[in-house]
Design a protein around this motif. Structure first.
Motif, PDB file in Angstrom:
ATOM      1  N   VAL A 109       0.843  -1.191   0.000  1.00 23.35           N
ATOM      2  CA  VAL A 109       0.000   0.000   0.000  1.00 23.35           C
ATOM      3  C   VAL A 109       0.882   1.245   0.000  1.00 23.35           C
ATOM      4  N   ALA A 110       0.643   2.133  -0.954  1.00 18.47           N
ATOM      5  CA  ALA A 110       1.282   3.454  -0.936  1.00 18.47           C
ATOM      6  C   ALA A 110       0.321   4.424  -0.267  1.00 18.47           C
ATOM      7  N   VAL A 111       0.750   5.063   0.813  1.00 19.81           N
ATOM      8  CA  VAL A 111      -0.081   6.053   1.503  1.00 19.81           C
ATOM      9  C   VAL A 111       0.311   7.427   0.981  1.00 19.81           C
ATOM     10  N   LEU A 112      -0.618   8.044   0.280  1.00 20.15           N
ATOM     11  CA  LEU A 112      -0.380   9.342  -0.354  1.00 20.15           C
ATOM     12  C   LEU A 112      -0.878  10.432   0.584  1.00 20.15           C
ATOM     13  N   MET A 113       0.025  11.315   1.002  1.00 19.53           N
ATOM     14  CA  MET A 113      -0.326  12.313   2.021  1.00 19.53           C
ATOM     15  C   MET A 113       0.409  13.622   1.764  1.00 19.53           C
ATOM     16  N   GLY A 114       0.072  14.626   2.566  1.00 18.93           N
ATOM     17  CA  GLY A 114       0.796  15.904   2.501  1.00 18.93           C
ATOM     18  C   GLY A 114       0.282  16.784   1.383  1.00 18.93           C
ATOM     19  N   GLY A 115       1.084  16.891   0.327  1.00 18.73           N
ATOM     20  CA  GLY A 115       0.709  17.767  -0.781  1.00 18.73           C
ATOM     21  C   GLY A 115       0.923  19.224  -0.435  1.00 18.73           C
ATOM     22  N   TRP A 116       0.243  20.093  -1.165  1.00 20.15           N
ATOM     23  CA  TRP A 116       0.482  21.532  -0.998  1.00 20.15           C
ATOM     24  C   TRP A 116      -0.800  22.306  -0.701  1.00 20.15           C
ATOM     25  N   ALA A 117      -1.886  21.618  -0.346  1.00 10.93           N
ATOM     26  CA  ALA A 117      -3.140  22.306  -0.041  1.00 10.93           C
ATOM     27  C   ALA A 117      -3.072  22.956   1.333  1.00 10.93           C
ATOM     28  N   ASN A 118      -4.101  23.770   1.649  1.00 10.26           N
ATOM     29  CA  ASN A 118      -4.189  24.397   2.964  1.00 10.26           C
ATOM     30  C   ASN A 118      -4.199  23.369   4.084  1.00 10.26           C
ATOM     31  N   GLU A 119      -4.636  22.161   3.765  1.00 12.30           N
ATOM     32  CA  GLU A 119      -4.795  21.123   4.780  1.00 12.30           C
ATOM     33  C   GLU A 119      -3.618  20.147   4.815  1.00 12.30           C
ATOM     34  N   ARG A 120      -2.453  20.596   4.368  1.00 13.58           N
ATOM     35  CA  ARG A 120      -1.270  19.734   4.300  1.00 13.58           C
ATOM     36  C   ARG A 120      -0.952  19.076   5.648  1.00 13.58           C
ATOM     37  N   GLU A 121      -0.893  19.860   6.714  1.00 10.98           N
ATOM     38  CA  GLU A 121      -0.484  19.310   8.013  1.00 10.98           C
ATOM     39  C   GLU A 121      -1.466  18.273   8.521  1.00 10.98           C
ATOM     40  N   PHE A 146      -3.569   4.348  -0.783  1.00 13.36           N
ATOM     41  CA  PHE A 146      -4.457   4.906   0.237  1.00 13.36           C
ATOM     42  C   PHE A 146      -4.359   6.424   0.121  1.00 13.36           C
ATOM     43  N   ASN A 147      -5.436   7.037  -0.353  1.00  8.49           N
ATOM     44  CA  ASN A 147      -5.464   8.483  -0.556  1.00  8.49           C
ATOM     45  C   ASN A 147      -5.766   9.165   0.776  1.00  8.49           C
ATOM     46  N   ALA A 148      -4.725   9.686   1.415  1.00  8.93           N
ATOM     47  CA  ALA A 148      -4.881  10.397   2.680  1.00  8.93           C
ATOM     48  C   ALA A 148      -4.737  11.902   2.491  1.00  8.93           C
ATOM     49  N   LEU A 149      -4.951  12.370   1.257  1.00  9.12           N
ATOM     50  CA  LEU A 149      -4.855  13.797   0.967  1.00  9.12           C
ATOM     51  C   LEU A 149      -6.172  14.490   1.312  1.00  9.12           C
ATOM     52  N   HIS A 150      -6.077  15.773   1.644  1.00  8.73           N
ATOM     53  CA  HIS A 150      -7.266  16.585   1.885  1.00  8.73           C
ATOM     54  C   HIS A 150      -7.153  17.853   1.046  1.00  8.73           C
ATOM     55  N   GLY A 151      -8.285  18.343   0.543  1.00 10.84           N
ATOM     56  CA  GLY A 151      -8.276  19.554  -0.259  1.00 10.84           C
ATOM     57  C   GLY A 151      -7.772  19.287  -1.663  1.00 10.84           C
ATOM     58  N   VAL A 152      -7.416  20.364  -2.355  1.00 11.00           N
ATOM     59  CA  VAL A 152      -6.950  20.298  -3.740  1.00 11.00           C
ATOM     60  C   VAL A 152      -5.455  20.002  -3.747  1.00 11.00           C
ATOM     61  N   PRO A 153      -4.960  19.072  -4.614  1.00 10.67           N
ATOM     62  CA  PRO A 153      -5.650  18.338  -5.676  1.00 10.67           C
ATOM     63  C   PRO A 153      -6.059  16.919  -5.287  1.00 10.67           C
ATOM     64  N   GLY A 154      -5.950  16.554  -4.007  1.00 11.82           N
ATOM     65  CA  GLY A 154      -6.227  15.177  -3.623  1.00 11.82           C
ATOM     66  C   GLY A 154      -7.690  14.852  -3.474  1.00 11.82           C
ATOM     67  N   GLN A 158     -13.270  12.876   1.541  1.00 12.48           N
ATOM     68  CA  GLN A 158     -11.949  12.549   2.097  1.00 12.48           C
ATOM     69  C   GLN A 158     -11.900  12.975   3.559  1.00 12.48           C
ATOM     70  N   PRO A 159     -12.740  12.378   4.414  1.00 16.44           N
ATOM     71  CA  PRO A 159     -12.755  12.805   5.819  1.00 16.44           C
ATOM     72  C   PRO A 159     -11.406  12.563   6.484  1.00 16.44           C
ATOM     73  N   GLY A 160     -11.099  13.406   7.450  1.00 14.87           N
ATOM     74  CA  GLY A 160      -9.840  13.278   8.163  1.00 14.87           C
ATOM     75  C   GLY A 160      -9.718  11.950   8.892  1.00 14.87           C
ATOM     76  N   MET A 161      -8.479  11.515   9.073  1.00 18.22           N
ATOM     77  CA  MET A 161      -8.192  10.260   9.784  1.00 18.22           C
ATOM     78  C   MET A 161      -7.165  10.506  10.878  1.00 18.22           C
ATOM     79  N   THR A 162      -7.201  11.701  11.485  1.00 19.69           N
ATOM     80  CA  THR A 162      -6.308  12.020  12.595  1.00 19.69           C
ATOM     81  C   THR A 162      -6.918  11.516  13.903  1.00 19.69           C
TER      82      THR A 162
END
Length: 328
Positions: free
Chosen positions: A9-21, A63-71, A280-284
């Motif tokens: 499984v590749a967990v895709l996270m972070g990115g550059w959206a406002n919701e990166r953290e 596993f798409n763990a991105l939030h906001g654009v572009p995830g 894409q609800p949060g998983m924190t």
């Protein structure tokens, strides 16, 4: 006979959206839970080279763990479709609609799901006149996690009409969605897919000591009390679950979704309105879907495992549909 290799499984996270953290927090928790479940895991903090990194990793599922654009807006989903990769959560078309609050209204309201009225306004118009009687809500059309939401009241410290130099989302976004403010209580209901189809996990009330349920309240410990199950009449809880399930089905969500509500308890069932459905609800540790799942008897590791299995099921179903189409 050798043991089969663990699924990768590749967990895709972070990115550059406002919701990166927030995405990074979600992704780290997901990766740890998947490793505990015996999966081989590659964590990828998404950059512009994401396609090359995924091709190099060659995972069985993303596993798409991105939030906001572009995830969350269909961009990443389209890339993963082109690469032929299985991935968690909703697909391209659903993501495009659900991230856009106006498109969501146009999709859900004809199916009997109540949502606030309102209209899209140019931010420049706000400096000339109010688009709706105060109080009203202004929010970006294509952002999640209550990013950039403002409530404009009669005594707001932004002027009347809004001053050009007043802080607010009109400084950042060229267009905003204006909606009437619905007084009352914040409720939310999560849905997950399983072998028997989607089911609602329950209803949570979000009790905020001050202000409203914005980005800071969502992800700062102690700013919001989660009351799960919500202390609301059984009929209201059932209606929340009904609308959440219906939104999940009408939008074509996969894996999990979370639908947020405002409820004016003075109006009973007529006071319940859907605000949005989050694909894409949060998983924190503070997130609502894991909390509701736990209350329903599903721990965090089992939840992420379920989402991976559902992603693989959806991917296989898509492949079978393509084969049928190819053979007439």
């Amino acid at each position: 006979m050798s043991e089969p290799a663990p699924l990768h499984v590749a967990v895709l996270m972070g990115g550059w959206a406002n919701e990166r953290e927030v995405s990074l927090m979600s992704g780290r928790g997901i990766a740890a839970a998947l490793r505990d479940k015996g999966y081989r895991v590659t964590a990828i903090d998404m950059g512009r080279d994401v396609a090359a990194r995924l091709a190099e990793a060659a995972p069985d599922v993303v596993f798409n763990a991105l939030h906001g654009v572009p995830g969350e807006d269909g961009s990443v989903q389209g890339m993963l479709d082109l690469m032929g990769l299985a991935y968690t959560h909703s697909g391209l078309a659903t993501s495009v609609i659900a991230i856009d609050k106006q498109l969501t209204k146009q999709t859900l309201v004809p199916h009997g799901i109540p949502m606030p009225g309102g209209r899209i306004v140019k931010s420049a118009e706000l400096f000339e006149r109010d688009p709706l009687p105060r109080p009203y809500v202004l929010k970006p059309v294509n952002e999640g996690s209550s990013v950039g939401v403002a409530i404009v009241t009669a005594d707001s410290n932004v002027g009347n009409p809004i001053h050009r130099d007043a802080p607010g989302p009109w400084q950042e976004f060229a267009e905003l969605l204006a909606e009437p403010f619905i007084k009352g209580r914040e409720l939310t209901a999560a849905v997950i897919d399983g072998t028997d189809g989607p089911r609602a996990l329950g209803v949570t009330e979000l009790v905020i000591a001050e202000g409203f349920y914005d980005y800071e309240h969502k992800y700062t410990e102690g700013r919001t009390e989660h009351v799960c199950p919500a202390r609301v009449p059984p009929g209201i809880a059932a209606l929340c679950e009904h609308y959440a399930l219906k939104a999940h089905r009408v939008l074509g969500c996969h894996g999990t979704s979370r639908t947020d509500f405002r409820w004016d308890d003075e109006l009973g069932e007529d006071g319940l309105f859907v605000l949005e459905t989050n694909t894409q609800p949060g998983m924190t540790p503070l997130s609502l879907v894991p909390e509701q799942a736990k209350h329903a008897g599903i721990d965090y590791a089992d939840l992420v495992d379920l989402l991976v299995k559902e992603a693989l099921r959806v991917h296989r179903a898509k492949g079978q549909a393509r084969e049928r189409d190819a053979h007439g």
